[in-house]
Design a protein around this motif. Structure first.
Motif, PDB file in Angstrom:
ATOM      1  N   LEU A   1       0.848  -1.207   0.000  1.00 49.38           N
ATOM      2  CA  LEU A   1       0.000   0.000   0.000  1.00 49.38           C
ATOM      3  C   LEU A   1       0.875   1.246   0.000  1.00 49.38           C
ATOM      4  O   LEU A   1       0.639   2.105  -0.861  1.00 49.38           O
ATOM      5  N   PRO A   2       1.870   1.549   0.791  1.00 55.61           N
ATOM      6  CA  PRO A   2       2.101   0.884   2.067  1.00 55.61           C
ATOM      7  C   PRO A   2       1.185   1.478   3.130  1.00 55.61           C
ATOM      8  O   PRO A   2       0.886   2.666   3.124  1.00 55.61           O
ATOM      9  N   GLY A   3       0.746   0.590   4.043  1.00 54.63           N
ATOM     10  CA  GLY A   3      -0.135   1.030   5.113  1.00 54.63           C
ATOM     11  C   GLY A   3       0.453   0.660   6.452  1.00 54.63           C
ATOM     12  O   GLY A   3       1.440  -0.076   6.543  1.00 54.63           O
ATOM     13  N   SER A   4      -0.202   1.144   7.499  1.00 52.11           N
ATOM     14  CA  SER A   4       0.214   0.804   8.858  1.00 52.11           C
ATOM     15  C   SER A   4      -0.567  -0.402   9.350  1.00 52.11           C
ATOM     16  O   SER A   4      -1.551  -0.819   8.730  1.00 52.11           O
ATOM     17  N   VAL A   5      -0.118  -0.949  10.468  1.00 53.04           N
ATOM     18  CA  VAL A   5      -0.754  -2.133  11.031  1.00 53.04           C
ATOM     19  C   VAL A   5      -1.028  -1.891  12.507  1.00 53.04           C
ATOM     20  O   VAL A   5      -0.157  -1.417  13.233  1.00 53.04           O
ATOM     21  N   LEU A   6      -2.260  -2.201  12.917  1.00 52.79           N
ATOM     22  CA  LEU A   6      -2.605  -2.147  14.336  1.00 52.79           C
ATOM     23  C   LEU A   6      -2.956  -3.561  14.786  1.00 52.79           C
ATOM     24  O   LEU A   6      -3.889  -4.167  14.260  1.00 52.79           O
ATOM     25  N   ILE A   7      -2.190  -4.076  15.753  1.00 57.45           N
ATOM     26  CA  ILE A   7      -2.398  -5.449  16.224  1.00 57.45           C
ATOM     27  C   ILE A   7      -3.156  -5.422  17.542  1.00 57.45           C
ATOM     28  O   ILE A   7      -2.736  -4.765  18.494  1.00 57.45           O
ATOM     29  N   VAL A   8      -4.282  -6.134  17.570  1.00 60.33           N
ATOM     30  CA  VAL A   8      -5.158  -6.121  18.741  1.00 60.33           C
ATOM     31  C   VAL A   8      -5.270  -7.535  19.306  1.00 60.33           C
ATOM     32  O   VAL A   8      -5.884  -8.402  18.681  1.00 60.33           O
ATOM     33  N   PRO A   9      -4.710  -7.794  20.485  1.00 56.34           N
ATOM     34  CA  PRO A   9      -4.887  -9.112  21.093  1.00 56.34           C
ATOM     35  C   PRO A   9      -6.370  -9.301  21.402  1.00 56.34           C
ATOM     36  O   PRO A   9      -7.020  -8.388  21.913  1.00 56.34           O
ATOM     37  N   GLN A  10      -6.925 -10.437  21.057  1.00 56.75           N
ATOM     38  CA  GLN A  10      -8.375 -10.593  21.139  1.00 56.75           C
ATOM     39  C   GLN A  10      -8.705 -12.044  21.491  1.00 56.75           C
ATOM     40  O   GLN A  10      -9.070 -12.855  20.648  1.00 56.75           O
ATOM     41  N   ALA A  11      -8.575 -12.321  22.802  1.00 56.36           N
ATOM     42  CA  ALA A  11      -8.796 -13.678  23.297  1.00 56.36           C
ATOM     43  C   ALA A  11     -10.228 -14.148  23.057  1.00 56.36           C
ATOM     44  O   ALA A  11     -10.473 -15.353  22.942  1.00 56.36           O
ATOM     45  N   THR A  12     -11.156 -13.208  22.942  1.00 54.27           N
ATOM     46  CA  THR A  12     -12.551 -13.588  22.719  1.00 54.27           C
ATOM     47  C   THR A  12     -12.738 -14.348  21.409  1.00 54.27           C
ATOM     48  O   THR A  12     -13.712 -15.092  21.262  1.00 54.27           O
ATOM     49  N   LEU A  13     -11.798 -14.168  20.463  1.00 51.81           N
ATOM     50  CA  LEU A  13     -11.902 -14.872  19.182  1.00 51.81           C
ATOM     51  C   LEU A  13     -11.846 -16.382  19.357  1.00 51.81           C
ATOM     52  O   LEU A  13     -12.220 -17.128  18.461  1.00 51.81           O
ATOM     53  N   GLY A  14     -11.343 -16.846  20.512  1.00 56.03           N
ATOM     54  CA  GLY A  14     -11.291 -18.280  20.764  1.00 56.03           C
ATOM     55  C   GLY A  14     -12.560 -18.830  21.393  1.00 56.03           C
ATOM     56  O   GLY A  14     -12.617 -20.005  21.749  1.00 56.03           O
ATOM     57  N   GLY A  15     -13.584 -18.008  21.499  1.00 54.88           N
ATOM     58  CA  GLY A  15     -14.798 -18.414  22.196  1.00 54.88           C
ATOM     59  C   GLY A  15     -15.617 -19.439  21.430  1.00 54.88           C
ATOM     60  O   GLY A  15     -15.663 -19.448  20.202  1.00 54.88           O
ATOM     61  N   LYS A  16     -16.257 -20.289  22.186  1.00 49.53           N
ATOM     62  CA  LYS A  16     -17.123 -21.335  21.649  1.00 49.53           C
ATOM     63  C   LYS A  16     -18.406 -21.270  22.469  1.00 49.53           C
ATOM     64  O   LYS A  16     -18.351 -21.246  23.704  1.00 49.53           O
ATOM     65  N   ALA A  17     -19.543 -21.237  21.778  1.00 49.18           N
ATOM     66  CA  ALA A  17     -20.805 -21.119  22.508  1.00 49.18           C
ATOM     67  C   ALA A  17     -21.124 -22.401  23.248  1.00 49.18           C
ATOM     68  O   ALA A  17     -21.006 -23.498  22.697  1.00 49.18           O
ATOM     69  N   LYS A  18     -21.515 -22.247  24.510  1.00 47.09           N
ATOM     70  CA  LYS A  18     -22.102 -23.373  25.233  1.00 47.09           C
ATOM     71  C   LYS A  18     -23.361 -22.843  25.890  1.00 47.09           C
ATOM     72  O   LYS A  18     -23.279 -22.045  26.835  1.00 47.09           O
ATOM     73  N   GLY A  19     -24.499 -23.276  25.384  1.00 41.96           N
ATOM     74  CA  GLY A  19     -25.740 -22.663  25.829  1.00 41.96           C
ATOM     75  C   GLY A  19     -25.707 -21.194  25.448  1.00 41.96           C
ATOM     76  O   GLY A  19     -25.333 -20.858  24.321  1.00 41.96           O
ATOM     77  N   ARG A  20     -26.050 -20.305  26.391  1.00 42.13           N
ATOM     78  CA  ARG A  20     -26.040 -18.879  26.090  1.00 42.13           C
ATOM     79  C   ARG A  20     -24.710 -18.213  26.438  1.00 42.13           C
ATOM     80  O   ARG A  20     -24.527 -17.014  26.196  1.00 42.13           O
ATOM     81  N   GLY A  21     -23.798 -18.970  27.032  1.00 41.59           N
ATOM     82  CA  GLY A  21     -22.512 -18.397  27.421  1.00 41.59           C
ATOM     83  C   GLY A  21     -21.410 -18.760  26.448  1.00 41.59           C
ATOM     84  O   GLY A  21     -21.595 -19.592  25.565  1.00 41.59           O
ATOM     85  N   MET A  22     -20.269 -18.119  26.602  1.00 41.02           N
ATOM     86  CA  MET A  22     -19.115 -18.445  25.770  1.00 41.02           C
ATOM     87  C   MET A  22     -18.041 -19.078  26.652  1.00 41.02           C
ATOM     88  O   MET A  22     -17.823 -18.660  27.786  1.00 41.02           O
ATOM     89  N   GLN A  23     -17.370 -20.084  26.115  1.00 41.44           N
ATOM     90  CA  GLN A  23     -16.255 -20.715  26.813  1.00 41.44           C
ATOM     91  C   GLN A  23     -14.982 -20.515  25.994  1.00 41.44           C
ATOM     92  O   GLN A  23     -15.035 -20.435  24.769  1.00 41.44           O
ATOM     93  N   TYR A  24     -13.863 -20.493  26.676  1.00 43.27           N
ATOM     94  CA  TYR A  24     -12.585 -20.211  26.017  1.00 43.27           C
ATOM     95  C   TYR A  24     -11.556 -21.275  26.363  1.00 43.27           C
ATOM     96  O   TYR A  24     -10.380 -20.984  26.525  1.00 43.27           O
ATOM     97  N   HIS A  25     -12.035 -22.520  26.455  1.00 45.47           N
ATOM     98  CA  HIS A  25     -11.177 -23.618  26.913  1.00 45.47           C
ATOM     99  C   HIS A  25     -10.018 -23.912  25.978  1.00 45.47           C
ATOM    100  O   HIS A  25      -9.021 -24.488  26.387  1.00 45.47           O
ATOM    101  N   ASN A  26     -10.168 -23.540  24.719  1.00 47.93           N
ATOM    102  CA  ASN A  26      -9.137 -23.878  23.740  1.00 47.93           C
ATOM    103  C   ASN A  26      -8.051 -22.803  23.623  1.00 47.93           C
ATOM    104  O   ASN A  26      -7.074 -22.966  22.912  1.00 47.93           O
TER     105      ASN A  26
END
Lengths: 168, 168
Positions: free
Chosen positions: B84-109
């Motif tokens: 491009l050249p463009g810039s990069v913003l890196i955002v740690p995002q543990a929620t991306l590992g979420g898996k639905a169990k019932g109405r809640g999210m679990q992050y066991h993995n």
């Protein structure tokens, strides 16, 4: 992540929490300025349908997405967007179906534009219905959505997007 | 979506294009105001590592993400953020590992916090190195990143986020 017991997913969603989000629904032209929709606190749903998706999955998708505890209440507790209650902004996002091939992206698994538009319209209607049923007509929450097939000029302001992926 | 030939992915990223993005890296406290980093045009990378991730995948991940043609040049052509050249913003995002169990999210993995932080730090360094090598030191582009484990107070302004999912 796949909520179906087996088989490849037929829809992919990315969910982000927002304090405010604004989306262009009509670009500017020589006669008029661009038009936007906006929500305050609530959830942004980016959505993409794959080949094989059909109407049957939509009620379950909508119910699941709107009832998952993904939103932070003032108390810090996680609640659903319906319980918050918050607004919902739905953003059609065909790029979510992309698969890398070399340095480029391919979208061979995406649903046809015609079928995608039909499913998208029903998805939006179901979200509107469910939010209305849950919040009552006096609550200050709405469902807004982008124009399918258009460029999604989006601005989002968060207190932490809590990005989640949900596939169906 | 998985770029590995077989097996479950060990890292998940969501990519969005931006005109500007701002991220809190230190919340306000009684002594000082909140601190933020900001990029102009470029790409936001939300990233989450799963159990089993190790250093070996990082060079390939970084090379792949920075070289994929996901960014729209002024000409309308799709180019990589490096080109491009463009810039990069890196955002740690543990929620991306979420898996639905019932109405809640679990992050066991999700990976342990300690290992995740280590991989995240190396990932950021590799992105910095690759952007610098590609753009040269005089180019007005940077890599910015969030503080691992913190709330990611994020504001993003796009001309279309072109949201992509890439797993490794």
């Amino acid at each position: 992540m796949t909520e179906k017991g087996s088989g490849a997913p037929v829809a992919r969603t990315v969910l982000q929490q927002c304090l405010q989000a604004r989306l262009q629904v009509k670009p500017a032209d020589e006669h008029s300025e661009a038009e936007f929709v906006q929500i305050e606190r609530g959830m942004v749903i980016y959505i993409c349908f794959f080949k094989g998706a059909n109407d049957d999955i939509l009620p379950k998708m909508v119910s699941s997405l709107l009832n998952l505890r993904l939103c932070e209440a003032d108390s810090g507790k996680l609640v659903s967007v319906l319980d918050l209650p918050g607004s919902v902004l739905i953003v059609p996002q065909a790029t979510l179906g992309g698969k890398a091939k070399g340095r480029g992206m391919q979208y061979h698994n995406n649903i046809s534009k015609e079928d995608g538009l039909r499913l998208y319209d029903i998805f939006v209607s179901l979200c509107e219905k469910e939010l209305k049923a849950s919040a009552g007509s006096e609550a200050d929450v709405t469902v807004e959505h982008g124009t399918y097939g258009n460029r999604q000029v989006l601005k989002i302001d968060t207190n932490g997007p809590y990005t989640h992926l949900m596939e169906f």
